[in-house]
Design a protein around this motif. Structure first.
Motif, PDB file in Angstrom:
ATOM      1  N   GLN A  92      -0.135  -1.747  -5.400  1.00  0.00           N
ATOM      2  CA  GLN A  92      -1.409  -1.045  -5.596  1.00  0.00           C
ATOM      3  C   GLN A  92      -1.839  -0.292  -4.348  1.00  0.00           C
ATOM      4  O   GLN A  92      -2.469   0.747  -4.405  1.00  0.00           O
ATOM      5  N   GLU A  93      -1.457  -0.827  -3.189  1.00  0.00           N
ATOM      6  CA  GLU A  93      -1.898  -0.197  -1.942  1.00  0.00           C
ATOM      7  C   GLU A  93      -1.056   1.019  -1.584  1.00  0.00           C
ATOM      8  O   GLU A  93      -1.260   1.644  -0.548  1.00  0.00           O
ATOM      9  N   GLY A  94      -0.103   1.352  -2.455  1.00  0.00           N
ATOM     10  CA  GLY A  94       0.750   2.499  -2.176  1.00  0.00           C
ATOM     11  C   GLY A  94       2.072   2.048  -1.574  1.00  0.00           C
ATOM     12  O   GLY A  94       2.292   0.864  -1.338  1.00  0.00           O
ATOM     13  N   GLY A  95       2.950   3.026  -1.334  1.00  0.00           N
ATOM     14  CA  GLY A  95       4.276   2.693  -0.833  1.00  0.00           C
ATOM     15  C   GLY A  95       5.211   2.375  -1.987  1.00  0.00           C
ATOM     16  O   GLY A  95       4.775   2.101  -3.122  1.00  0.00           O
ATOM     17  N   PRO A  96       6.502   2.376  -1.726  1.00  0.00           N
ATOM     18  CA  PRO A  96       7.481   2.133  -2.800  1.00  0.00           C
ATOM     19  C   PRO A  96       7.625   0.648  -3.124  1.00  0.00           C
ATOM     20  O   PRO A  96       7.241  -0.204  -2.312  1.00  0.00           O
ATOM     21  N   PRO A  97       8.153   0.328  -4.288  1.00  0.00           N
ATOM     22  CA  PRO A  97       8.479  -1.061  -4.598  1.00  0.00           C
ATOM     23  C   PRO A  97       9.370  -1.655  -3.508  1.00  0.00           C
ATOM     24  O   PRO A  97      10.242  -0.968  -2.973  1.00  0.00           O
ATOM     25  N   GLY A  98       9.105  -2.886  -3.198  1.00  0.00           N
ATOM     26  CA  GLY A  98       9.872  -3.548  -2.138  1.00  0.00           C
ATOM     27  C   GLY A  98       9.190  -3.464  -0.786  1.00  0.00           C
ATOM     28  O   GLY A  98       9.616  -4.102   0.169  1.00  0.00           O
ATOM     29  N   SER A  99       8.107  -2.664  -0.701  1.00  0.00           N
ATOM     30  CA  SER A  99       7.442  -2.515   0.596  1.00  0.00           C
ATOM     31  C   SER A  99       6.287  -3.494   0.777  1.00  0.00           C
ATOM     32  O   SER A  99       5.765  -3.625   1.879  1.00  0.00           O
ATOM     33  N   SER A 100       5.883  -4.161  -0.298  1.00  0.00           N
ATOM     34  CA  SER A 100       4.750  -5.088  -0.208  1.00  0.00           C
ATOM     35  C   SER A 100       5.245  -6.529  -0.238  1.00  0.00           C
ATOM     36  O   SER A 100       5.817  -6.983  -1.240  1.00  0.00           O
ATOM     37  N   ARG A 101       5.022  -7.243   0.844  1.00  0.00           N
ATOM     38  CA  ARG A 101       5.436  -8.640   0.863  1.00  0.00           C
ATOM     39  C   ARG A 101       4.598  -9.456  -0.098  1.00  0.00           C
ATOM     40  O   ARG A 101       5.088 -10.417  -0.690  1.00  0.00           O
ATOM     41  N   ALA A 102       3.353  -9.069  -0.275  1.00  0.00           N
ATOM     42  CA  ALA A 102       2.489  -9.823  -1.189  1.00  0.00           C
ATOM     43  C   ALA A 102       2.994  -9.705  -2.626  1.00  0.00           C
ATOM     44  O   ALA A 102       3.047 -10.688  -3.371  1.00  0.00           O
ATOM     45  N   LEU A 103       3.364  -8.499  -3.014  1.00  0.00           N
ATOM     46  CA  LEU A 103       3.842  -8.317  -4.390  1.00  0.00           C
ATOM     47  C   LEU A 103       5.222  -8.959  -4.579  1.00  0.00           C
ATOM     48  O   LEU A 103       5.520  -9.516  -5.641  1.00  0.00           O
TER      49      LEU A 103
ATOM     50  N   HIS B 224      14.179  -4.553   0.352  1.00  0.00           N
ATOM     51  CA  HIS B 224      12.889  -4.366   1.031  1.00  0.00           C
ATOM     52  C   HIS B 224      12.824  -2.919   1.534  1.00  0.00           C
ATOM     53  O   HIS B 224      13.842  -2.283   1.803  1.00  0.00           O
ATOM     54  N   ASP B 225      11.630  -2.435   1.625  1.00  0.00           N
ATOM     55  CA  ASP B 225      11.512  -1.014   1.968  1.00  0.00           C
ATOM     56  C   ASP B 225      10.334  -0.795   2.902  1.00  0.00           C
ATOM     57  O   ASP B 225       9.418  -1.626   2.989  1.00  0.00           O
ATOM     58  N   TRP B 226      10.341   0.342   3.562  1.00  0.00           N
ATOM     59  CA  TRP B 226       9.196   0.705   4.401  1.00  0.00           C
ATOM     60  C   TRP B 226       8.131   1.359   3.516  1.00  0.00           C
ATOM     61  O   TRP B 226       8.450   2.004   2.511  1.00  0.00           O
ATOM     62  N   PRO B 227       6.848   1.172   3.887  1.00  0.00           N
ATOM     63  CA  PRO B 227       5.770   1.761   3.079  1.00  0.00           C
ATOM     64  C   PRO B 227       5.843   3.277   3.072  1.00  0.00           C
ATOM     65  O   PRO B 227       5.447   3.929   2.109  1.00  0.00           O
ATOM     66  N   SER B 228       6.325   3.814   4.149  1.00  0.00           N
ATOM     67  CA  SER B 228       6.538   5.253   4.264  1.00  0.00           C
ATOM     68  C   SER B 228       7.643   5.416   5.291  1.00  0.00           C
ATOM     69  O   SER B 228       7.749   4.612   6.230  1.00  0.00           O
ATOM     70  N   GLN B 229       8.450   6.442   5.126  1.00  0.00           N
ATOM     71  CA  GLN B 229       9.533   6.561   6.095  1.00  0.00           C
ATOM     72  C   GLN B 229       9.022   6.894   7.498  1.00  0.00           C
ATOM     73  O   GLN B 229       9.752   6.749   8.481  1.00  0.00           O
ATOM     74  N   ASP B 230       7.756   7.277   7.567  1.00  0.00           N
ATOM     75  CA  ASP B 230       7.159   7.483   8.886  1.00  0.00           C
ATOM     76  C   ASP B 230       7.139   6.179   9.691  1.00  0.00           C
ATOM     77  O   ASP B 230       6.978   6.205  10.920  1.00  0.00           O
ATOM     78  N   ALA B 231       7.281   5.055   8.983  1.00  0.00           N
ATOM     79  CA  ALA B 231       7.309   3.766   9.680  1.00  0.00           C
ATOM     80  C   ALA B 231       8.477   3.699  10.658  1.00  0.00           C
ATOM     81  O   ALA B 231       8.471   2.889  11.592  1.00  0.00           O
TER      82      ALA B 231
END
Lengths: 363, 106
Positions: free
Chosen positions: A64-75, A13-20
């Motif tokens: 699709q909403e951006g961010g790296p793979p692993g950052s979207s729980r929906a996907l 799992h990953d953060w959408p951006s490291q700014d998170a």
């Protein structure tokens, strides 16, 4: 095809951006991380020596909403959790996995602490009961790593401590790491060791024996070497004599090496026992009692007959725990792994072995 | 530790702790090496499984094979490495009137 319940032991799992991570850093570290005013990225993880020319992710795993793979729980739901009966999944971070590759040990410790709090807030809040987490450990400072494990190890959704890169340039059996194992044993948590952690320029060491590989293909083929080093080191240094309650899960280091290394290990021990007289059992006995191994990336033999023979030699039925490694380029599919493992072992490898390791049968 | 021949059999004679004698067949059960042409010394132990505190067990005469370093307890021939069930053949031995007597059996 296996249709029973699944425990997936390695989901990145990953953060959408490291700014998170910024809200989770102390004020001083936040200032340190953002002083460039965004002109250069926050230095979370150093550069890897061997970039995958195609990238390390599945092409279809980019949200699709951006961010790296692993950052979207929906996907993740759509691609992994939903299609299969993944009843429990162990989250092992994305960019942060190798936090111990940072040369700055204080920054690494702060990053690990922040990443753990971020993970608990965003993924382990109980809104998805299938998800469990690891405690990211910056092991450059083992006492600090042990403190961090104790800080969050009691959280009901933290299932293991996570070691990847050896942050002090020593294999994981070295006594300097033992405070981490003392904490893990005390908490009743296994230690997960994720492979490939030494492939960073900052490490100043070769990730494999005999020299630094040139291509990602070389590096990736030889990743099991690092895992072999760590597990042999832990057994030789008597980690399992000192911490008899400690369990270890080896991740992403392959499985085909297990018989070769253990046979040689036991044979060598008979001629070199006097060098390690604190070992009260054959090395392979410690391995089979204390160590479990994730399946991905499972080495697939040219024929099913050879595959099954290999798995028998490994003792796979009792020690392998399924992992997908989603969303990486070499993700293993449940159906494919199921075809290559004897059906009679499916339930244990896809589910029961991990349930036992993490103590989840105890309610 | 001395190697002697008795008919077709080569024996290692171990003298330990002053007046104790043991007799072993000079064949290592691992790979057939001359086990009794190796070294003899007390077994190295770590009583508390602590690498920082190694001691010796003076009661245990450890025979280290000349070829591959496998260790055996001269008293009963058992391998010292945990997990190994191999055993060097041993024979009853005693000292009478300054002579070592070994019962080879039939």
């Amino acid at each position: 095809m296996y249709s029973g319940p699944i425990v997936d032991c390695d989901i990145h799992h990953d953060w959408p951006s490291q700014d998170a991570l910024l809200p989770y850093l102390s004020a001083g570290w936040r200032e340190y991380a953002t002083r460039s005013g965004g002109r250069q990225p926050m230095p979370v993880i150093p550069s890897e020596i061997h970039p995958n020319p195609g990238g390390v992710f599945r092409d279809d795993a980019w949200p699709q909403e951006g961010g790296p793979p692993g950052s979207s729980r929906a996907l993740m739901e759509e691609q992994l959790l939903g299609p299969y009966r993944v009843e429990r999944g162990l989250l092992t971070f994305g960019a942060g996995t190798y936090v111990a590759a940072n040369a700055n040990p204080y920054w690494a410790a702060e990053l690990a602490r922040a990443a753990n709090d971020w993970s608990i807030d965003h993924w382990l809040d109980g809104s998805d009961e299938r998800l469990y987490g690891t405690a990211l450990l910056a092991n450059q400072l083992p006492e600090e790593a042990a403190r961090e494990l104790r800080r969050i190890g009691g959280h009901p959704r933290i299932a293991a401590g996570l070691l990847a890169t050896n942050g002090i340039g020593k294999p994981f059996g070295h006594p300097l790491f033992h405070p981490i194992y003392a904490a893990a044993e005390e908490l009743g948590l296994p230690i997960a060791i994720h492979a490939a952690g030494e492939s960073f320029a900052s490490m100043r060491v070769s990730p494999v024996g005999s020299g630094v590989p040139s291509l990602y293909l070389e590096h990736h083929t030889l990743i099991p070497q690092g895992i072999m080093t760590h597990v042999v080191s832990m057994i030789v240094h008597g980690v399992f004599e000192k911490f008899p309650g400690l369990r270890v899960l080896l991740m992403e280091g392959g499985v085909a090496w297990i018989p070769a290394v253990l046979w040689r290990f036991d044979m060598d021990f008979r001629g070199l026992r006097r060098e390690a007289p604190w070992l009260r059992r054959a090395p392979s006995e410690y391995f089979y009692e204390h160590v479990r191994v994730t399946t991905q990336p499972l080495e697939i033999a040219p024929s099913r007959r050879h595959m099954h023979r290999l798995l028998e030699l490994i003792g796979a039925e009792d020690i392998l725990c399924f992992s997908s490694d989603y969303p990486h380029w070499d993700t293993d599919e449940v159906a494919d792994i199921g075809r290559n493992i004897p059906e009679a072992w499916h339930r244990k490898i896809f589910h029961d072995n991990a349930m036992e390791l993490f103590g989840w049968n105890d309610g | 530790m001395t190697v002697v021949r008795a008919g077709r059999v080569e024996l290692g004679i171990v003298r330990w702790d002053g007046d104790q004698v043991y007799a072993l067949r000079n064949v290592c059960p691992h790979a057939g090496g001359p086990v009794c042409e190796g070294r003899l010394g007390p077994r190295i132990v770590a009583p508390a499984a602590d690498p920082l505190r190694l001691e010796v067990d003076d009661a245990c005469p450890a025979v280290t094979c000349a070829w591959h370093g496998w260790e055996f307890d001269a008293r009963d021939g058992r391998a010292l490495a945990p997990g190994s069930r191999l055993r060097v053949r041993t024979y009853p031995a005693r000292v009478e009137d300054g002579t070592v007597l070994v019962e080879l059996g039939r």
